[in-house]
Scaffold this motif. Structure first.
Motif, PDB file in Angstrom:
ATOM      1  N   TRP A  12     -51.590 -16.604 -30.824  1.00  0.00           N
ATOM      2  CA  TRP A  12     -52.577 -16.899 -29.795  1.00  0.00           C
ATOM      3  C   TRP A  12     -52.298 -18.271 -29.193  1.00  0.00           C
ATOM      4  O   TRP A  12     -52.021 -19.233 -29.910  1.00  0.00           O
ATOM      5  CB  TRP A  12     -53.982 -16.911 -30.396  1.00  0.00           C
ATOM      6  N   PRO A  13     -52.395 -18.379 -27.899  1.00  0.00           N
ATOM      7  CA  PRO A  13     -52.155 -19.686 -27.272  1.00  0.00           C
ATOM      8  C   PRO A  13     -53.287 -20.678 -27.568  1.00  0.00           C
ATOM      9  O   PRO A  13     -53.074 -21.869 -27.598  1.00  0.00           O
ATOM     10  CB  PRO A  13     -52.073 -19.380 -25.791  1.00  0.00           C
ATOM     11  N   HIS A  14     -54.490 -20.163 -27.810  1.00  0.00           N
ATOM     12  CA  HIS A  14     -55.629 -21.050 -28.044  1.00  0.00           C
ATOM     13  C   HIS A  14     -56.448 -20.482 -29.192  1.00  0.00           C
ATOM     14  O   HIS A  14     -56.896 -19.351 -29.143  1.00  0.00           O
ATOM     15  CB  HIS A  14     -56.470 -21.133 -26.771  1.00  0.00           C
ATOM     16  N   HIS A  15     -56.626 -21.252 -30.224  1.00  0.00           N
ATOM     17  CA  HIS A  15     -57.463 -20.823 -31.339  1.00  0.00           C
ATOM     18  C   HIS A  15     -58.879 -21.324 -31.080  1.00  0.00           C
ATOM     19  O   HIS A  15     -59.090 -22.515 -30.897  1.00  0.00           O
ATOM     20  CB  HIS A  15     -56.946 -21.399 -32.665  1.00  0.00           C
ATOM     21  N   PRO A  16     -59.848 -20.388 -31.056  1.00  0.00           N
ATOM     22  CA  PRO A  16     -61.222 -20.834 -30.788  1.00  0.00           C
ATOM     23  C   PRO A  16     -61.744 -21.674 -31.956  1.00  0.00           C
ATOM     24  O   PRO A  16     -61.480 -21.396 -33.116  1.00  0.00           O
ATOM     25  CB  PRO A  16     -62.002 -19.538 -30.643  1.00  0.00           C
TER      26      PRO A  16
END
Length: 119
Positions: free
Chosen positions: A2-6
Protein backbone atom coordinates in the motif's frame (compact mmCIF):
# COMPACT_ATOMS: atom_id res chain seq x y z
CA UNK A 1 2.33 -2.83 -0.94
CA UNK A 2 0.00 0.00 0.00
CA UNK A 3 1.32 3.45 -0.81
CA UNK A 4 -0.24 4.90 2.35
CA UNK A 5 -0.86 3.08 5.61
CA UNK A 6 -3.81 4.60 7.45
CA UNK A 7 -3.08 5.74 10.95
CA UNK A 8 -5.08 4.57 13.92
CA UNK A 9 -6.84 7.93 14.03
CA UNK A 10 -8.01 7.57 10.43
CA UNK A 11 -9.24 4.03 11.00
CA UNK A 12 -11.06 5.06 14.18
CA UNK A 13 -12.59 8.09 12.46
CA UNK A 14 -13.80 5.91 9.57
CA UNK A 15 -15.25 3.26 11.92
CA UNK A 16 -17.05 5.84 14.04
CA UNK A 17 -18.48 7.65 11.02
CA UNK A 18 -19.75 4.35 9.55
CA UNK A 19 -21.40 3.42 12.85
CA UNK A 20 -22.98 6.84 13.26
CA UNK A 21 -24.36 6.69 9.71
CA UNK A 22 -25.74 3.21 10.38
CA UNK A 23 -27.36 4.32 13.64
CA UNK A 24 -28.91 7.38 12.00
CA UNK A 25 -30.38 5.25 9.19
CA UNK A 26 -31.75 2.67 11.61
CA UNK A 27 -33.33 5.25 13.90
CA UNK A 28 -34.82 7.20 11.00
CA UNK A 29 -36.26 4.03 9.51
CA UNK A 30 -37.78 3.02 12.83
CA UNK A 31 -39.27 6.47 13.38
CA UNK A 32 -40.74 6.59 9.89
CA UNK A 33 -42.07 3.04 10.09
CA UNK A 34 -43.68 3.42 13.49
CA UNK A 35 -44.95 6.99 13.32
CA UNK A 36 -46.03 7.39 9.70
CA UNK A 37 -49.12 5.36 8.86
CA UNK A 38 -49.10 6.59 5.25
CA UNK A 39 -46.38 4.01 4.56
CA UNK A 40 -48.98 1.32 5.28
CA UNK A 41 -52.10 3.16 4.11
CA UNK A 42 -50.92 3.50 0.54
CA UNK A 43 -50.30 -0.24 -0.06
CA UNK A 44 -53.58 -1.03 1.73
CA UNK A 45 -55.38 1.44 -0.53
CA UNK A 46 -53.82 -0.14 -3.62
CA UNK A 47 -54.79 -3.62 -2.43
CA UNK A 48 -58.39 -2.60 -1.77
CA UNK A 49 -58.74 -0.86 -5.12
CA UNK A 50 -56.96 -3.31 -7.40
CA UNK A 51 -57.33 -6.78 -5.90
CA UNK A 52 -60.50 -8.62 -6.94
CA UNK A 53 -59.84 -11.43 -4.45
CA UNK A 54 -60.27 -9.03 -1.53
CA UNK A 55 -63.66 -7.99 -2.82
CA UNK A 56 -64.82 -11.58 -2.97
CA UNK A 57 -63.74 -12.57 0.54
CA UNK A 58 -66.65 -12.90 2.92
CA UNK A 59 -67.24 -14.13 6.42
CA UNK A 60 -67.36 -17.90 6.60
CA UNK A 61 -69.11 -20.28 8.92
CA UNK A 62 -66.70 -22.07 11.19
CA UNK A 63 -67.06 -24.16 14.29
CA UNK A 64 -66.87 -21.84 17.26
CA UNK A 65 -64.05 -22.45 19.72
CA UNK A 66 -64.89 -24.02 23.04
CA UNK A 67 -66.90 -21.49 24.98
CA UNK A 68 -70.13 -19.58 24.87
CA UNK A 69 -70.16 -18.75 21.16
CA UNK A 70 -73.52 -19.38 19.51
CA UNK A 71 -73.77 -22.05 16.81
CA UNK A 72 -73.02 -20.74 13.33
CA UNK A 73 -70.87 -17.93 14.72
CA UNK A 74 -69.15 -16.09 11.86
CA UNK A 75 -65.38 -15.74 12.12
CA UNK A 76 -63.59 -13.36 9.75
CA UNK A 77 -60.76 -14.80 7.70
CA UNK A 78 -57.38 -13.14 7.55
CA UNK A 79 -57.37 -11.47 4.12
CA UNK A 80 -53.57 -11.36 3.85
CA UNK A 81 -53.32 -15.11 4.38
CA UNK A 82 -56.00 -15.61 1.76
CA UNK A 83 -53.97 -13.56 -0.71
CA UNK A 84 -50.84 -15.55 0.08
CA UNK A 85 -52.68 -18.86 -0.36
CA UNK A 86 -53.98 -17.66 -3.75
CA UNK A 87 -50.70 -16.10 -4.90
CA UNK A 88 -51.06 -17.13 -8.57
CA UNK A 89 -54.57 -15.69 -8.82
CA UNK A 90 -53.52 -12.29 -7.41
CA UNK A 91 -52.96 -9.25 -9.57
CA UNK A 92 -49.46 -8.05 -10.36
CA UNK A 93 -49.78 -5.06 -8.01
CA UNK A 94 -50.75 -7.37 -5.15
CA UNK A 95 -47.82 -9.65 -5.83
CA UNK A 96 -45.41 -6.70 -5.76
CA UNK A 97 -46.83 -5.35 -2.51
CA UNK A 98 -46.87 -8.73 -0.77
CA UNK A 99 -43.42 -9.55 -2.15
CA UNK A 100 -42.02 -6.28 -0.83
CA UNK A 101 -43.37 -6.75 2.70
CA UNK A 102 -42.40 -10.44 2.82
CA UNK A 103 -38.87 -9.65 1.61
CA UNK A 104 -38.53 -6.82 4.13
CA UNK A 105 -39.71 -9.14 6.92
CA UNK A 106 -37.39 -12.00 5.93
CA UNK A 107 -34.35 -9.75 5.47
CA UNK A 108 -35.02 -8.11 8.81
CA UNK A 109 -35.34 -11.48 10.48
CA UNK A 110 -32.10 -12.80 9.01
CA UNK A 111 -29.98 -9.68 9.38
CA UNK A 112 -31.14 -8.57 12.82
CA UNK A 113 -30.66 -12.03 14.32
CA UNK A 114 -27.08 -11.99 13.03
CA UNK A 115 -26.35 -8.59 14.61
CA UNK A 116 -26.26 -6.84 11.26
CA UNK A 117 -27.78 -3.37 10.83
CA UNK A 118 -31.46 -3.68 10.09
CA UNK A 119 -34.54 -2.13 11.56
Amino acid sequence: MWPHHPSRKEVLRFAVSCRVLTLILQVLTRFLGSSTPIVYWFPAHLLQDQEPLLKSLELVHQKPPVGDSPPGHKVPRNPIMELLYNWKACSLVTRYILGYFLTYWLLGLLLHCNFLPWT
